[in-house]
Design a protein around this motif. Structure first.
Motif, PDB file in Angstrom:
ATOM      1  N   GLN A  92       0.662  -1.258  -0.053  1.00  0.00           N
ATOM      2  CA  GLN A  92       0.012  -0.361   0.166  1.00  0.00           C
ATOM      3  C   GLN A  92       1.256   1.181  -0.119  1.00  0.00           C
ATOM      4  OE1 GLN A  92      -2.396  -2.054   3.217  1.00  0.00           O
ATOM      5  NE2 GLN A  92      -3.932  -0.927   2.727  1.00  0.00           N
ATOM      6  N   LEU A  93       2.343   1.704   1.004  1.00  0.00           N
ATOM      7  CA  LEU A  93       2.503   2.104   0.910  1.00  0.00           C
ATOM      8  C   LEU A  93       3.236   2.466  -0.444  1.00  0.00           C
ATOM      9  CD1 LEU A  93       4.212   1.900   4.890  1.00  0.00           C
ATOM     10  CD2 LEU A  93       2.401   3.436   3.982  1.00  0.00           C
ATOM     11  N   VAL A  94       4.178   1.574  -1.004  1.00  0.00           N
ATOM     12  CA  VAL A  94       4.743   1.524  -2.162  1.00  0.00           C
ATOM     13  C   VAL A  94       3.972   2.187  -3.746  1.00  0.00           C
ATOM     14  CG1 VAL A  94       5.971  -0.019  -3.757  1.00  0.00           C
ATOM     15  CG2 VAL A  94       6.626  -0.064  -1.745  1.00  0.00           C
ATOM     16  N   GLY A  95       2.968   1.625  -3.916  1.00  0.00           N
ATOM     17  CA  GLY A  95       1.778   1.739  -3.974  1.00  0.00           C
ATOM     18  C   GLY A  95       1.550   3.451  -4.326  1.00  0.00           C
ATOM     19  N   THR A  96       0.842   3.649  -3.490  1.00  0.00           N
ATOM     20  CA  THR A  96       0.643   4.967  -2.748  1.00  0.00           C
ATOM     21  C   THR A  96       1.961   6.334  -3.319  1.00  0.00           C
ATOM     22  OG1 THR A  96      -0.431   4.535  -1.180  1.00  0.00           O
ATOM     23  CG2 THR A  96       0.334   7.076  -1.222  1.00  0.00           C
ATOM     24  N   ALA A 116       2.498   2.506 -12.356  1.00  0.00           N
ATOM     25  CA  ALA A 116       1.991   2.345 -11.552  1.00  0.00           C
ATOM     26  C   ALA A 116       0.247   2.092 -11.306  1.00  0.00           C
ATOM     27  CB  ALA A 116       1.761   4.212 -11.666  1.00  0.00           C
ATOM     28  N   VAL A 117       0.118   2.283 -11.977  1.00  0.00           N
ATOM     29  CA  VAL A 117      -1.492   1.814 -12.412  1.00  0.00           C
ATOM     30  C   VAL A 117      -1.369   0.335 -12.593  1.00  0.00           C
ATOM     31  CG1 VAL A 117      -3.132   1.429 -13.948  1.00  0.00           C
ATOM     32  CG2 VAL A 117      -2.324   3.005 -14.231  1.00  0.00           C
ATOM     33  N   TYR A 118      -0.783   0.072 -11.985  1.00  0.00           N
ATOM     34  CA  TYR A 118      -0.873  -1.634 -12.402  1.00  0.00           C
ATOM     35  C   TYR A 118      -0.775  -2.116 -10.368  1.00  0.00           C
ATOM     36  CZ  TYR A 118       1.406  -7.372 -11.552  1.00  0.00           C
ATOM     37  OH  TYR A 118       1.488  -7.959 -11.218  1.00  0.00           O
ATOM     38  N   MET A 119       0.288  -1.579 -10.461  1.00  0.00           N
ATOM     39  CA  MET A 119       0.659  -1.331  -8.857  1.00  0.00           C
ATOM     40  C   MET A 119      -0.750  -0.765  -7.813  1.00  0.00           C
ATOM     41  SD  MET A 119       4.910  -0.262  -8.425  1.00  0.00           S
ATOM     42  CE  MET A 119       4.938  -0.035  -6.827  1.00  0.00           C
ATOM     43  N   ARG A 120      -1.084   0.286  -7.914  1.00  0.00           N
ATOM     44  CA  ARG A 120      -2.572   1.160  -7.543  1.00  0.00           C
ATOM     45  C   ARG A 120      -3.715  -0.265  -7.661  1.00  0.00           C
ATOM     46  NH1 ARG A 120      -2.604   7.270  -8.014  1.00  0.00           N
ATOM     47  NH2 ARG A 120      -0.656   7.514  -6.048  1.00  0.00           N
ATOM     48  N   ARG A 121      -3.715  -1.280  -8.719  1.00  0.00           N
ATOM     49  CA  ARG A 121      -4.759  -1.961  -8.830  1.00  0.00           C
ATOM     50  C   ARG A 121      -4.414  -3.304  -7.998  1.00  0.00           C
ATOM     51  NH1 ARG A 121      -9.360  -0.409 -10.167  1.00  0.00           N
ATOM     52  NH2 ARG A 121      -9.867  -2.299 -10.339  1.00  0.00           N
TER      53      ARG A 121
END
Length: 425
Positions: free
Chosen positions: A18-22, A206-211
Motif C-alpha cells: 500500500q505504501l509503495v503503490g501510493t 503505477a496503474v498496475y501497482m495501484r490496482r
C-alpha cells in the motif's frame, strides 16, 4: 520473536504494498507535473513562435498556470469518485490520465510543423493533466492517512511529499543527464521529449501497482454509507476555508523554491543549466531527509507548532535567501537548502492535517475542491509571476508576495484546533 513483534512484522508486510503503490503513483504525478517547469527553457520555442525567447518561455509558463485552472473540476470529479466508489479506484484513474497526457506532449508535433495547433495540443494535454492532478493528491493523502496508525499519522503522511519531491527530483536528474549528454541544439530539437515519453511508461507501472492495493478500512466501514454531499460540504465550509488559508502560503513557497527554482535560475539568473539542476537535486535530498523528522515531531508535540515553524520560519528566511542566490549554482543550492528546512516542516504533515478535518464520507472531495482552488490560483501562477515580476519589478517584489501569503497561512494555523491523534471516522 514476541507476539507483539510478530504482529508488527505482519502489519509492516501488509502495509508495504500500500505504501509503495501510493508513493510510486504520487511520485509519477509530480514527475510529470514537474518536468514541464524543468524543461520549459528547452521546449518553449517548439510550441510557440521562436522570434522572442522570453515571450515563448512566458507563454509556456502561462500554459503551466492553465493546467491548474482545471484542478478544481478534477478535484471534484475524482474526489467524489474516491468518496463514492473508493480511494483505490480514484487513485488508479488519476495516474492513468496523468501519464496519458504526458505521453501526448512527448509525441506532439511542433509549431514549425503544424503552427498554432501545437499550442492547442499543449494546452489540451495540460488541462487533462490538471483534471487528474486535482484528484490525485486528495485521493492519495486520504488513502495514506486512513491506513496510518493514529499515533503515527504525521510520520506516515510525510511519505506523500517525500514521493512528490522524489518524483520531481527524478525529473531534475533526468534533466542533468540530458543536458550533459546532449548539445543545446539537440535538447531543443528532441531531448525535451524524452522525459514526457518516459512519464507515459512509468504510468503503466503505477496503474498496475495501484490496482492491486486493498481499499482502506475506514472507507470500507463508512465510505459506502449514503452521504448528502452538498449539505455535508456546507456544514464543513469552515474547514474548507481553512484548507484554502493553509494552502496558499505553503503552495507558493513550495512551487517557487522546490519546483521552479532551477528553471528560474537558468532562464532569469543565467546560472548554468547543469549547475542549477544539480543544485535542485542536492537540495531535494535535504528536503526529503527532513520531512520524516518533522512528521514524527508533530505526532509528539502537535500539528500546530510544526506548521507555525514552517510558515513563519519560511517567511523570515526568504529575504536572506534571495540575497544569497545570485548567479552561481552553489548559491542556489545554499538558498534552496535553507528554504527546504522550513518548507519540509509544513508539507510533511499537511496530508495528515487535511485528513483530520473531514469525515470519511467527504474526506477526499471536501479537501480536493478548496485545495485545488488554492493551488490553481496561487501555485499555478507562481512560476509565471516569479519570472514576470522578477523581470519587471525585481526579485524583492515577488519575495514580498510569497512572504505575505505565508503570513496569511500562519494566521490560519494560529486559529485552527489541534488535531494530533484524532480518530478518522
Amino acid at each position: 520473536m514476541t507476539q507483539t513483534a510478530q504482529l508488527r512484522t505482519s502489519l509492516s508486510a501488509k502495509r508495504a504494498p500500500q505504501l509503495v503503490g501510493t508513493a510510486v503513483g504520487h511520485a509519477l504525478e509530480w514527475y510529470d507535473w514537474g518536468i514541464y517547469a524543468i524543461f520549459v527553457p528547452f521546449f518553449a520555442t517548439q510550441f510557440f513562435p521562436q522570434a522572442d525567447q522570453l515571450s515563448a518561455v512566458l507563454s509556456s509558463l502561462a500554459v503551466f498556470a492553465v493546467g491548474f485552472v482545471a484542478r478544481p473540476v478534477g478535484g471534484f470529479v475524482f474526489g467524489r469518485l474516491a468518496d463514492r466508489i473508493g480511494r483505490r479506484t480514484a487513485m488508479s484513474a488519476t495516474v492513468a490520465t496523468i501519464a496519458a497526457a504526458s505521453f501526448a506532449i512527448g509525441v506532439s508535433p511542433t509549431y514549425t510543423v503544424i503552427g498554432a495547433w501545437a499550442s492547442v495540443i499543449l494546452v489540451a494535454a495540460r488541462v487533462v493533466q490538471g483534471l487528474a492532478c486535482g484528484g490525485e493528491l486528495p485521493s492519495a493523502q486520504t488513502y495514506l492517512s486512513e491506513i496510518a496508525p493514529a499515533g503515527k499519522r504525521g510520520f506516515w503522511s510525510s511519505l506523500i511529499y517525500i514521493a512528490s519531491v522524489f518524483g520531481n527530483t527524478v525529473g531534475v536528474l533526468l534533466g542533468v543527464v540530458l543536458t550533459l549528454t546532449l548539445s543545446s541544439s539537440a535538447m531543443h530539437a528532441f531531448g525535451w521529449r524524452i522525459p514526457f515519453l518516459l512519464g507515459g511508461v512509468f504510468g503503466l507501472v503505477a496503474v498496475y501497482m495501484r490496482r492491486k492495493m486493498p481499499e482502506t478500512e475506514a472507507f470500507t466501514r463508512h465510505g459506502r454509507e449514503r452521504t448528502r454531499l452538498w449539505p455535508e460540504l456546507l456544514r464543513h465550509r469552515g474547514e474548507a476555508l481553512r484548507v484554502v488559508g493553509l494552502s496558499v502560503g505553503f503552495t507558493v513557497v513550495y512551487y517557487s523554491w522546490v519546483v521552479a527554482a532551477p528553471a528560474y535560475a537558468i532562464s532569469s539568473l543565467h546560472v548554468s543549466s547543469s549547475g542549477a539542476l544539480w543544485a535542485g537535486v542536492a537540495s531535494s535530498v535535504v528536503l526529503m531527509a527532513a520531512m520524516p523528522f518533522w512528521g514524527r515531531l508533530s505526532d509528539r508535540i502537535g500539528r500546530k507548532p510544526v506548521l507555525l515553524v514552517s510558515a513563519l520560519g519560511s517567511a523570515a528566511a526568504l529575504y536572506p535567501v534571495q540575497w544569497l542566490v545570485r548567479d552561481d549554482a552553489w548559491q542556489l543550492f545554499a538558498g534552496m537548502v535553507v528554504a527546504a528546512v522550513f518548507i519540509s516542516a509544513g508539507v510533511a504533515i499537511l496530508p495528515a492535517v487535511y485528513a483530520e478535518m473531514f469525515p470519511t464520507g467527504i474526506r477526499a472531495v471536501g479537501l480536493a475542491v478548496p485545495y485545488s482552488i488554492a493551488v490553481a490560483a496561487f501555485g499555478g501562477t507562481a512560476p509565471y509571476l516569479q519570472t514576470w515580476i522578477g523581470a519587471e519589478l525585481g526579485r524583492s517584489a515577488y519575495t514580498g508576495y510569497v512572504v505575505l501569503l505565508l503570513l496569511v497561512s500562519g494566521l490560519v494555523i494560529a486559529r485552527m484546533p489541534e488535531t494530533r491523534g484524532k480518530d478518522l471516522t
